[in-house]
Design a protein around this motif. Structure first.
Motif, PDB file in Angstrom:
ATOM      1  N   GLY A 173     -20.989 -73.473 -49.582  1.00 18.93           N
ATOM      2  CA  GLY A 173     -22.139 -73.864 -49.064  1.00 18.93           C
ATOM      3  C   GLY A 173     -23.135 -72.757 -48.794  1.00 18.93           C
ATOM      4  N   PRO A 174     -24.323 -73.252 -48.157  1.00 16.01           N
ATOM      5  CA  PRO A 174     -25.297 -71.998 -47.865  1.00 16.01           C
ATOM      6  C   PRO A 174     -25.020 -71.897 -46.264  1.00 16.01           C
ATOM      7  N   GLU A 175     -25.549 -70.567 -45.978  1.00 20.63           N
ATOM      8  CA  GLU A 175     -25.493 -70.319 -44.255  1.00 20.63           C
ATOM      9  C   GLU A 175     -26.600 -69.584 -43.699  1.00 20.63           C
ATOM     10  N   VAL A 176     -26.924 -69.568 -42.581  1.00 16.57           N
ATOM     11  CA  VAL A 176     -27.843 -68.774 -42.180  1.00 16.57           C
ATOM     12  C   VAL A 176     -27.684 -68.504 -40.698  1.00 16.57           C
ATOM     13  N   SER A 177     -27.740 -67.132 -40.309  1.00 15.48           N
ATOM     14  CA  SER A 177     -27.298 -66.655 -39.242  1.00 15.48           C
ATOM     15  C   SER A 177     -28.497 -66.022 -38.449  1.00 15.48           C
ATOM     16  N   LEU A 178     -28.690 -65.846 -37.166  1.00 10.94           N
ATOM     17  CA  LEU A 178     -29.688 -64.887 -36.350  1.00 10.94           C
ATOM     18  C   LEU A 178     -29.025 -64.164 -35.365  1.00 10.94           C
ATOM     19  N   TYR A 179     -29.558 -62.734 -35.206  1.00  7.67           N
ATOM     20  CA  TYR A 179     -29.061 -61.890 -34.020  1.00  7.67           C
ATOM     21  C   TYR A 179     -30.298 -61.357 -33.464  1.00  7.67           C
ATOM     22  N   ALA A 180     -29.978 -61.386 -32.183  1.00  9.21           N
ATOM     23  CA  ALA A 180     -31.478 -60.700 -31.565  1.00  9.21           C
ATOM     24  C   ALA A 180     -30.935 -60.318 -30.210  1.00  9.21           C
ATOM     25  N   ASP A 181     -31.785 -59.255 -29.730  1.00  7.92           N
ATOM     26  CA  ASP A 181     -31.192 -58.588 -28.324  1.00  7.92           C
ATOM     27  C   ASP A 181     -32.485 -58.005 -27.602  1.00  7.92           C
ATOM     28  N   ARG A 182     -32.186 -57.437 -26.282  1.00  6.50           N
ATOM     29  CA  ARG A 182     -33.262 -57.135 -25.396  1.00  6.50           C
ATOM     30  C   ARG A 182     -34.233 -55.990 -25.973  1.00  6.50           C
ATOM     31  N   ARG A 222     -17.194 -82.750 -39.678  1.00  2.53           N
ATOM     32  CA  ARG A 222     -16.749 -83.509 -41.089  1.00  2.53           C
ATOM     33  C   ARG A 222     -17.517 -84.708 -41.318  1.00  2.53           C
ATOM     34  N   PRO A 223     -18.591 -84.703 -41.679  1.00  2.00           N
ATOM     35  CA  PRO A 223     -19.379 -85.695 -41.921  1.00  2.00           C
ATOM     36  C   PRO A 223     -18.793 -86.759 -42.923  1.00  2.00           C
ATOM     37  N   THR A 224     -18.110 -86.171 -43.877  1.00  2.00           N
ATOM     38  CA  THR A 224     -17.370 -86.988 -45.028  1.00  2.00           C
ATOM     39  C   THR A 224     -15.976 -86.135 -45.031  1.00  2.00           C
ATOM     40  N   ASP A 225     -15.127 -86.858 -45.977  1.00  2.00           N
ATOM     41  CA  ASP A 225     -13.699 -86.080 -45.974  1.00  2.00           C
ATOM     42  C   ASP A 225     -14.058 -85.019 -46.791  1.00  2.00           C
ATOM     43  N   GLU A 226     -14.925 -84.651 -47.661  1.00  2.00           N
ATOM     44  CA  GLU A 226     -15.172 -83.515 -48.455  1.00  2.00           C
ATOM     45  C   GLU A 226     -16.118 -82.668 -47.970  1.00  2.00           C
ATOM     46  N   SER A 227     -16.805 -82.746 -46.802  1.00  2.00           N
ATOM     47  CA  SER A 227     -18.005 -81.987 -46.291  1.00  2.00           C
ATOM     48  C   SER A 227     -17.755 -81.178 -45.101  1.00  2.00           C
ATOM     49  N   LEU A 228     -18.425 -80.224 -44.715  1.00  2.00           N
ATOM     50  CA  LEU A 228     -18.310 -79.696 -43.406  1.00  2.00           C
ATOM     51  C   LEU A 228     -19.646 -79.129 -42.996  1.00  2.00           C
ATOM     52  N   VAL A 229     -20.050 -79.214 -41.703  1.00  2.00           N
ATOM     53  CA  VAL A 229     -21.188 -78.653 -40.788  1.00  2.00           C
ATOM     54  C   VAL A 229     -20.716 -77.824 -39.931  1.00  2.00           C
ATOM     55  N   GLN A 230     -20.886 -76.518 -39.785  1.00  2.00           N
ATOM     56  CA  GLN A 230     -20.587 -75.703 -38.533  1.00  2.00           C
ATOM     57  C   GLN A 230     -21.694 -74.956 -37.847  1.00  2.00           C
ATOM     58  N   ALA A 231     -21.759 -74.889 -36.797  1.00  2.00           N
ATOM     59  CA  ALA A 231     -22.616 -74.387 -35.773  1.00  2.00           C
ATOM     60  C   ALA A 231     -22.148 -73.731 -34.896  1.00  2.00           C
ATOM     61  N   THR A 232     -22.500 -72.416 -34.660  1.00  2.00           N
ATOM     62  CA  THR A 232     -22.173 -71.365 -33.380  1.00  2.00           C
ATOM     63  C   THR A 232     -23.055 -70.678 -32.765  1.00  2.00           C
ATOM     64  N   LEU A 233     -22.903 -70.793 -31.358  1.00  2.00           N
ATOM     65  CA  LEU A 233     -24.202 -69.972 -30.582  1.00  2.00           C
ATOM     66  C   LEU A 233     -23.301 -69.239 -29.455  1.00  2.00           C
ATOM     67  N   VAL A 234     -23.849 -67.891 -29.514  1.00  2.00           N
ATOM     68  CA  VAL A 234     -23.033 -66.964 -28.358  1.00  2.00           C
ATOM     69  C   VAL A 234     -24.073 -66.305 -27.879  1.00  2.00           C
ATOM     70  N   LEU A 235     -24.041 -66.330 -26.384  1.00  2.00           N
ATOM     71  CA  LEU A 235     -25.119 -65.840 -25.494  1.00  2.00           C
ATOM     72  C   LEU A 235     -24.401 -64.645 -24.725  1.00  2.00           C
ATOM     73  N   GLY A 236     -24.943 -63.506 -24.585  1.00  2.00           N
ATOM     74  CA  GLY A 236     -24.368 -62.371 -23.667  1.00  2.00           C
ATOM     75  C   GLY A 236     -25.471 -61.939 -22.907  1.00  2.00           C
ATOM     76  N   SER A 237     -25.172 -61.788 -21.485  1.00  2.00           N
ATOM     77  CA  SER A 237     -26.004 -61.017 -20.553  1.00  2.00           C
ATOM     78  C   SER A 237     -26.057 -59.474 -20.759  1.00  2.00           C
ATOM     79  N   ALA A 238     -24.693 -58.928 -21.105  1.00  2.00           N
ATOM     80  CA  ALA A 238     -24.752 -57.480 -21.004  1.00  2.00           C
ATOM     81  C   ALA A 238     -25.866 -56.839 -21.767  1.00  2.00           C
ATOM     82  N   ARG A 239     -26.181 -57.535 -22.822  1.00  2.00           N
ATOM     83  CA  ARG A 239     -27.112 -56.656 -23.607  1.00  2.00           C
ATOM     84  C   ARG A 239     -28.481 -57.863 -23.774  1.00  2.00           C
ATOM     85  N   ASP A 240     -28.283 -58.845 -22.996  1.00  2.00           N
ATOM     86  CA  ASP A 240     -29.264 -59.964 -23.438  1.00  2.00           C
ATOM     87  C   ASP A 240     -29.516 -60.320 -24.604  1.00  2.00           C
ATOM     88  N   SER A 241     -28.298 -60.854 -25.524  1.00  2.00           N
ATOM     89  CA  SER A 241     -28.329 -60.715 -26.823  1.00  2.00           C
ATOM     90  C   SER A 241     -28.057 -62.235 -27.249  1.00  2.00           C
TER      91      SER A 241
END
Length: 247
Positions: free
Chosen positions: A189-198, A153-172
């Motif tokens: 607000g806006p969002e962008v996400s990316l998924y990739a695997d082997r 929370r850079p300010t009282d009214e704003s939010l920045v969220q980031a997530t990263l998940v890595l898995g070796s079962a499917r190399d994802s």
């Protein structure tokens, strides 16, 4: 960086690390030290590729405090693929069905500006391919999953969220970044996400989200936008819904 405005706001931000998308609501005032504090959550991503998941986040003390936590999830989905038959120089459109499960342990921190969490543990996957006439099941792989989240929370009214998940079962790998500004009691607000695997499959989501609005004891996040898959020629719309509640 601004400090969290109140204990209530702090609990709601702790919510962020409950799952890939969610947060922790206020804990029960009758809970005693040493009791398990549990949050149940679920999410649905609907588009050309679909995925549904459920799970739970558990703390030995309280979910809105620094400490060790456990995160368990189970999900399944479907996506389309193209397979090439080199002997006949042809191709076929296939559907891939996937079931994923993980049991993770981790730790969460509460700096003045937000929440940071990291988890690690085993994951397993079950996959099947079908062309509509026959079904082929694939060997069930097991591996290690790493899951990290930051809710700032850079300010009282704003939010920045980031997530990263890595898995070796499917190399994802799956990652999401979202920005939000608080209005009408929730973050927009806006969002962008990316998924990739082997397999070489990739999926981009570009959209907008409304996060942290409540109906009774349930809290929600809704998002939608454009989905771009490596297996599809044209972009398609997507809609995502997440819900979480204390238990």
């Amino acid at each position: 960086m601004a400090r969290l405005a109140s204990p209530h706001r702090r609990r709601r931000l702790a919510a962020a690390v409950a799952c890939l998308l969610c947060t922790v609501p206020t804990a029960s005032p009758t809970a005693r030290a040493g009791d398990l504090d549990t949050l149940l959550f679920g999410s649905l991503d609907a588009g050309a590729a679909n995925f549904l998941s459920i799970g739970a986040k558990i703390a030995l003390d309280k979910l809105d405090r620094p400490g060790f936590v456990a995160l368990a999830s189970l999900g399944g989905g479907r996506r389309n693929e193209m397979a090439c038959y080199c002997d006949s120089w042809g191709s076929a459109r296939l559907s891939r069905y996937t079931v994923l499960g993980a049991a993770l342990a981790g730790y969460q921190w509460f700096p003045d500006w937000g929440v940071v969490a990291f988890y690690a543990g085993p994951e397993g996957a079950y996959e099947a391919l079908t062309d509509g006439r026959s079904v082929a099941t694939l060997p069930m792989p097991w591996g290690l999953r790493l899951h990290g989240e930051v809710w700032a929370r850079p300010t009282d009214e704003s939010l920045v969220q980031a997530t990263l998940v890595l898995g070796s079962a499917r190399d994802s790998a799956w990652s999401r970044i979202a920005l939000g500004y608080r209005a009408w009691g929730f973050y927009l607000g806006p969002e962008v996400s990316l998924y990739a695997d082997r397999t070489g499959y990739t999926k981009w989501n570009f959209g907008a989200h409304a996060t942290d609005f409540s109906v009774g004891s349930y809290s929600f996040r809704v998002s939608g936008g454009v989905q771009v898959e490596s297996t599809e020629r044209r972009p398609s719309p997507y809609l995502a819904l997440s819900v979480w509640t204390p238990w």
